[in-house]
Motif scaffolding. Structure first.
Motif, PDB file in Angstrom:
ATOM      1  N   GLU A  80       8.697 -54.994  58.369  1.00  0.00           N
ATOM      2  CA  GLU A  80       7.449 -55.127  57.608  1.00  0.00           C
ATOM      3  C   GLU A  80       6.941 -56.576  57.645  1.00  0.00           C
ATOM      4  O   GLU A  80       5.731 -56.814  57.792  1.00  0.00           O
ATOM      5  CB  GLU A  80       7.645 -54.675  56.158  1.00  0.00           C
ATOM      6  CG  GLU A  80       6.334 -54.657  55.395  1.00  0.00           C
ATOM      7  CD  GLU A  80       6.462 -54.251  53.933  1.00  0.00           C
ATOM      8  OE1 GLU A  80       7.542 -54.405  53.351  1.00  0.00           O
ATOM      9  OE2 GLU A  80       5.446 -53.799  53.385  1.00  0.00           O
ATOM     10  N   SER A  81       7.854 -57.529  57.540  1.00  0.00           N
ATOM     11  CA  SER A  81       7.439 -58.943  57.572  1.00  0.00           C
ATOM     12  C   SER A  81       6.689 -59.245  58.866  1.00  0.00           C
ATOM     13  O   SER A  81       5.633 -59.894  58.867  1.00  0.00           O
ATOM     14  CB  SER A  81       8.659 -59.869  57.477  1.00  0.00           C
ATOM     15  OG  SER A  81       9.334 -59.677  56.270  1.00  0.00           O
ATOM     16  N   ILE A  82       7.253 -58.756  59.970  1.00  0.00           N
ATOM     17  CA  ILE A  82       6.668 -59.025  61.290  1.00  0.00           C
ATOM     18  C   ILE A  82       5.300 -58.361  61.406  1.00  0.00           C
ATOM     19  O   ILE A  82       4.323 -58.960  61.868  1.00  0.00           O
ATOM     20  CB  ILE A  82       7.642 -58.524  62.387  1.00  0.00           C
ATOM     21  CG1 ILE A  82       8.863 -59.457  62.443  1.00  0.00           C
ATOM     22  CG2 ILE A  82       6.959 -58.383  63.744  1.00  0.00           C
ATOM     23  CD1 ILE A  82      10.072 -58.884  63.168  1.00  0.00           C
ATOM     24  N   ARG A  83       5.245 -57.095  60.957  1.00  0.00           N
ATOM     25  CA  ARG A  83       3.970 -56.361  61.033  1.00  0.00           C
ATOM     26  C   ARG A  83       2.893 -57.081  60.206  1.00  0.00           C
ATOM     27  O   ARG A  83       1.753 -57.239  60.640  1.00  0.00           O
ATOM     28  CB  ARG A  83       4.202 -54.954  60.473  1.00  0.00           C
ATOM     29  CG  ARG A  83       3.311 -53.920  61.071  1.00  0.00           C
ATOM     30  CD  ARG A  83       3.640 -52.554  60.550  1.00  0.00           C
ATOM     31  NE  ARG A  83       4.869 -52.004  61.082  1.00  0.00           N
ATOM     32  CZ  ARG A  83       5.624 -51.096  60.468  1.00  0.00           C
ATOM     33  NH1 ARG A  83       5.298 -50.667  59.262  1.00  0.00           N
ATOM     34  NH2 ARG A  83       6.701 -50.616  61.040  1.00  0.00           N
ATOM     35  N   LEU A  84       3.284 -57.540  59.016  1.00  0.00           N
ATOM     36  CA  LEU A  84       2.316 -58.235  58.153  1.00  0.00           C
ATOM     37  C   LEU A  84       1.882 -59.563  58.760  1.00  0.00           C
ATOM     38  O   LEU A  84       0.707 -59.933  58.679  1.00  0.00           O
ATOM     39  CB  LEU A  84       2.923 -58.469  56.767  1.00  0.00           C
ATOM     40  CG  LEU A  84       3.078 -57.217  55.909  1.00  0.00           C
ATOM     41  CD1 LEU A  84       3.973 -57.504  54.713  1.00  0.00           C
ATOM     42  CD2 LEU A  84       1.720 -56.701  55.449  1.00  0.00           C
ATOM     43  N   ALA A  85       2.834 -60.274  59.364  1.00  0.00           N
ATOM     44  CA  ALA A  85       2.497 -61.579  59.949  1.00  0.00           C
ATOM     45  C   ALA A  85       1.489 -61.396  61.086  1.00  0.00           C
ATOM     46  O   ALA A  85       0.467 -62.102  61.142  1.00  0.00           O
ATOM     47  CB  ALA A  85       3.769 -62.255  60.462  1.00  0.00           C
ATOM     48  N   ILE A  86       1.766 -60.449  61.967  1.00  0.00           N
ATOM     49  CA  ILE A  86       0.860 -60.255  63.112  1.00  0.00           C
ATOM     50  C   ILE A  86      -0.495 -59.728  62.608  1.00  0.00           C
ATOM     51  O   ILE A  86      -1.555 -60.181  63.049  1.00  0.00           O
ATOM     52  CB  ILE A  86       1.505 -59.321  64.166  1.00  0.00           C
ATOM     53  CG1 ILE A  86       2.755 -60.007  64.749  1.00  0.00           C
ATOM     54  CG2 ILE A  86       0.512 -58.959  65.274  1.00  0.00           C
ATOM     55  CD1 ILE A  86       3.612 -59.151  65.670  1.00  0.00           C
TER      56      ILE A  86
END
Ligand code: PLP
Length: 390
Positions: A80-86
């Motif tokens: 989720e962190s990665i998805r939110l960052a991108i």
């Protein structure tokens, strides 16, 4: 260890997930049963106590990764962190498609998120290659920045071959060119020193279950203003929706303990990994060690035994040693590892690869025993293959 657990195989798959440290579990239980308030309940002390726990956890996460506390947002984990960052990088970009430069060995979470934005025409990805040891060419990265990359994705350490990437330089190069950086620190946090703020890292992702914390909780370090701009306000920890206070407190405690204890643990794990490596090299003819021996995680040993299919070895070890052929999400699948493919390793290496990852609970005795078990499983597969050939 209970009698029941003592009968379980030796666990050498810490890259997939780690057991929760009993001290972390005690905090999680305490928060669930005693400090159970809703962090959004501003009208009584239960809510205040819960909000304080969230703040305390934020402090521990920020200390571990060298980020300003207000830049730490809680999530359900690194995916989720990665998805939110991108998603955030796309949403704040002045111009679309977002020009992304990403290494070919990023975790599926990064590849999938990028593919989703590419499919919508919101991003174009330029792939940064690695060499046969999994090493990244920083000049290629700098070139991509010079060509106008808006976002650069480089993991801090690889989850298969354990290669450590120079994220300090990545942060500095990207900042020099005005690009954003996304550092997936899921496997590195708690093992390696990280200084997100000092190194000019824009986004950094980590997950509790890789550092002896509970599953389903993680954090994203993101620039100030991220919470307000984010499509999902819940990530700010306190705001819309009820924050996962037990999980967040568990993540915080896991980070606090890593900060204090990681140096001693790293030394022990490195010695154990080196011992296992030398035992296997001495006992198994033709064994090769993959990755970058100069820059690899202390708890990673990635080997291959050409001609010995990894699934046959893993099947024989199933009740004795828990290890894997690759990433947890793709091991067991027929498709070869995209990481080993990106490294250009020959097919015999890809098909015989074994990822062995230890952790702070691994004992010397388990290392000796695992070496014997792996050696005898490989010998058994070789014997069976000889029978087939005869
Ligand atoms: N990135 C890396 C390097 C990982 O190893 C993992 C998990 O294996 C993830 C991202 C995804 O983490 P999570 O399971 O917390 O979503």
């Amino acid at each position: 260890m209970t009698r029941e657990l003592a009968r379980l195989p030796i666990y050498l798959d810490y890259h997939a997930t780690t057991p929760v440290d009993p001290r972390v579990a005690a905090i999680v239980l305490q928060v669930m049963t005693a400090n159970f308030g809703n962090a959004n309940s501003a009208e009584h002390v239960y809510g205040d106590a819960a909000a304080e726990l969230v703040d305390k956890a934020r402090g521990h996460v920020s200390a571990l990764v060298g980020a300003a506390p207000e830049t730490v947002h809680f999530t359900s984990g690194s995916t989720e962190s990665i998805r939110l960052a991108i998603g955030h990088a796309v949403s704040v970009s002045k111009k679309l498609p977002l020009r992304v430069a990403a290494t070919t060995v990023e975790h599926r979470a990064v590849l999938d998120a990028l593919a989703a934005h590419e499919a919508r025409g919101e991003a174009v990805v330029h792939w940064l290659p690695v060499d046969h040891r999994g090493r990244l060419d920083l000049e290629a990265l700098e070139h991509a920045c010079r060509q106008g990359a808006d976002l650069v994705c480089v993991m801090a350490a690889n989850n298969e071959v354990g290669v450590i990437y120079p994220v300090e330089q990545v942060g500095q190069i990207t900042a020099r060119f005005g690009a954003r950086s996304l550092i997936d620190a899921t496997q590195a946090a708690g093992h390696l020193p990280l200084r997100a703020q000092e190194w000019n890292i824009t986004y950094l992702a980590l997950s509790a279950h890789k550092i002896y914390g509970p599953k389903g909780v993680g954090a994203l370090v993101a620039p100030r203003g991220f919470g307000a701009q984010s499509p999902n306000h819940r990530v700010s920890g306190v705001g819309e929706g009820t924050p996962n206070v037990p999980g967040i407190a568990g993540l915080g405690e896991a980070c606090r303990l890593r900060d204090i204890e990681h140096a001693a643990d790293e030394k022990r794990m490195e010695a154990q990994r080196d011992r296992l490596e030398s035992l296997l090299l001495a006992a198994i003819g033709g064994l090769v060690v993959n990755g970058d021996p100069e820059h690899r995680l202390s708890n990673n040993l990635h080997i291959a035994i050409p001609g010995v299919p990894n699934n046959a070895v893993i099947a024989r070890l199933r009740r004795r040693v828990a290890l894997s052929s690759g990433a947890a999400c793709s091991s067991g699948a027929e498709t070869p590892s995209h990481v080993l493919q990106a490294m250009g390793l020959p097919y015999e290496i890809q098909g015989s690869a074994l990822r062995i990852s230890s952790g702070k609970f691994t004992t010397d005795e388990e290392i000796e025993c695992a070496a014997e078990q792996i050696t005898s499983a490989v010998a058994s597969v070789r014997h069976a293959l000889k029978g087939v050939m005869a």
